[in-house]
Scaffold this active site. Structure first.
Site, PDB file in Angstrom:
ATOM      1  N   LYS A 114      57.784 129.521  50.362  1.00  0.00           N
ATOM      2  CA  LYS A 114      56.522 129.160  49.705  1.00  0.00           C
ATOM      3  C   LYS A 114      55.386 129.818  50.466  1.00  0.00           C
ATOM      4  CE  LYS A 114      55.360 126.595  46.100  1.00  0.00           C
ATOM      5  NZ  LYS A 114      56.111 126.519  44.829  1.00  0.00           N
ATOM      6  N   ASP A 154      51.869 129.672  41.359  1.00  0.00           N
ATOM      7  CA  ASP A 154      51.842 128.228  41.590  1.00  0.00           C
ATOM      8  C   ASP A 154      50.416 127.793  41.239  1.00  0.00           C
ATOM      9  OD1 ASP A 154      53.654 126.010  42.950  1.00  0.00           O
ATOM     10  OD2 ASP A 154      51.656 125.686  43.766  1.00  0.00           O
TER      11      ASP A 154
END
Length: 473
Positions: A114, A154
């Site tokens: 991430k 995201d």
């Protein structure tokens, strides 16, 4: 480890996994897996860098950029990039940790990672966002690649931002490869990718309904959804398509609650999508007759009786008190469209209810299983890029349905194997999904030498696991 800073979001994600593993028979049957957990809980690599960009006034601005490359046992690191002022290392470690097991549940060969920045895209011009994205990618490009690390979008990173970043990577590295997913359809993107997380969430819950004996599926079900981004929008559209009634949407400032029997309409969702594309607030949509806007609240205690809840905004958006309210309102199914959408205390409420009321209880599904459709289609985009192919909408949707079915039954069957349950209880999907994802990754790490089973590990198996992140399990 007092020398390490507190990382509350990561600690929460770790504890959720640890407690479900500890309360199953996994460690009793395979005590060496305690050592695997210690190894998995530390990222393989954490990259932090500064991002210098120029605003429209010609002034230099600086932000922090990150990439947490958590685990590559099953394939290249895979996980989104988040642009939001709340971004910090704890949040990215929690998201990357969850991503490891989520990706494992898809059945595709993807590791977990991430990244992102504390840059706030709200209020920025298109040129400012472009300049930031180019500067961000110039640094990140050193550490990613189609066979190394493949980021996606995201919060704060949609098709526009992916386009700017992909162009910057291509120019910087002189390569046209599938280094990012969520790309435009004309230059390597996949059909169904924007819809995938929301559609997949609904497909997953469909299997919960079927297993629970709900013969009419979504028809007539009152469904409370939080969020108003891609996940919430497409989950709502799919629910409506299948005959359900959407009774709420929300954003960081408040909630839209349906006032009529028809609920939120596709026309509402289209208008909200346009509003959000322009960085607007749901408060600007409060004039519609079929919905009312309530400032400063989440929807759960304001929607009345609901059958299904789909938290689809951000982490920790369902508290213990809100979980109790959902149980009291008669909600029978809750599945996370967001990552770690429920607090540990909320999950405890749901799991206790599952054990106590058995077939009449609420049944909870964690995000790592229920919302894995987004990253699954990102994996399918990677496959199409590698083969220089483009699959049809029907092909991708069919594969997505198969992946969500597989994710559901992996969690279900693993829970039956490792979690003791009384007659009539629904299997624990949170425990089953955690164990299934963990075991798959741990086995791959063992077979490739990331950890091994020796006498030292067997002795360590009897000791309390303490993470190097600075907290005791």
């Amino acid at each position: 480890m007092s020398n390490l800073p507190s990382e509350p979001e990561f600690e929460q994600a770790y504890k959720e996994l640890y407690f479900t593993l500890e309360n199953s028979t996994l460690f009793k049957k395979n005590p060496e897996y305690r050592t695997a957990l210690k190894v998995i809980s530390i990222p393989e690599r954490v990259i932090q860098f500064r991002v210098i960009w120029e605003d429209d006034n010609g002034d230099l601005q600086v932000n922090r950029g990150y990439r947490v490359q958590f685990n590559s046992a099953l394939g290249p690191y895979k996980g989104g990039l988040r642009l939001h002022p709340s971004v910090n290392l704890s949040i990215l470690k929690f998201l990357g940790f969850e991503q490891i097991f989520k990706n494992a549940l898809t059945g595709l060969m993807m590791g977990g990672g991430k990244g992102g920045s504390d840059f706030d895209p709200k209020g920025k011009s298109d040129n400012e966002i472009r300049r930031f994205c180019v500067s961000f990618m110039r640094e990140l490009a050193r550490y990613i690649g189609a066979d190394t690390d493949v980021p996606a979008g995201d919060i704060g990173v949609g098709g526009r931002e992916i386009g700017y970043m992909f162009g910057a990577y291509r120019r910087e590295r002189n390569k046209f490869t599938g280094v990012l997913t969520g790309k435009g359809l004309h230059w390597g993107g996949s059909l169904i990718r924007p819809e995938a997380t929301g559609f997949g969430l609904v497909y997953y819950v469909g299997h919960m309904l079927e297993y629970a004996g709900v013969t009419d599926g979504w028809k007539g079900k009152r469904v409370s959804i939080s969020g108003s981004g891609n996940v919430a929008q497409y989950a709502a559209l799919k629910v409506i398509e299948l005959g359900g009634i959407v009774v709420s949407l929300s954003d960081s400032k408040g909630s839209l609650i349906a006032t009529g029997e028809a609920g939120v309409t596709p026309e509402d969702i289209a208008a909200i999508a346009e509003l959000k594309l322009n960085r607007g607030s749901l408060s600007d949509y409060s004039h519609k007759d079929n919905v009312k806007y309530i400032d400063g609240v989440r929807p759960w205690v304001h929607v009345g009786k609901v059958d299904i809840a789909l938290p689809s905004a951000t982490q920790n958006e369902v508290s213990k008190e809100e979980a109790e309210a959902l149980v009291a309102s008669g909600c029978k199914f809750i599945a996370e469209g967001s990552n770690m959408g429920c607090t540990l205390e909320a999950i405890e409420v749901f799991e206790n209810d599952r054990r106590e009321r058995k077939g009449d209880a609420i049944w909870y599904a964690p995000g790592k299983a229920a919302n894995c459709g987004g990253v699954a289609v990102s994996g399918l985009e990677m496959s199409q890029n590698s083969q220089r192919l483009a699959w049809s909408k029907e092909e991708v949707d069919s594969k997505l349905k198969d992946i969500m079915k597989c994710a559901f039954f992996q969690g279900l069957d693993t829970a039956k194997e490792y979690v003791e349950a009384a007659e009539g209880e629904y299997p624990s999907l949170v425990a089953g999904s955690n164990i299934a994802g963990f075991v798959k990754v741990a086995r791959a790490m063992k077979e490739t030498g990331d950890w091994w089973d020796n006498q030292l590990n067997k002795e360590a198996a009897d000791a309390e696991v303490t993470s190097d992140s600075g907290f005791a399990a």
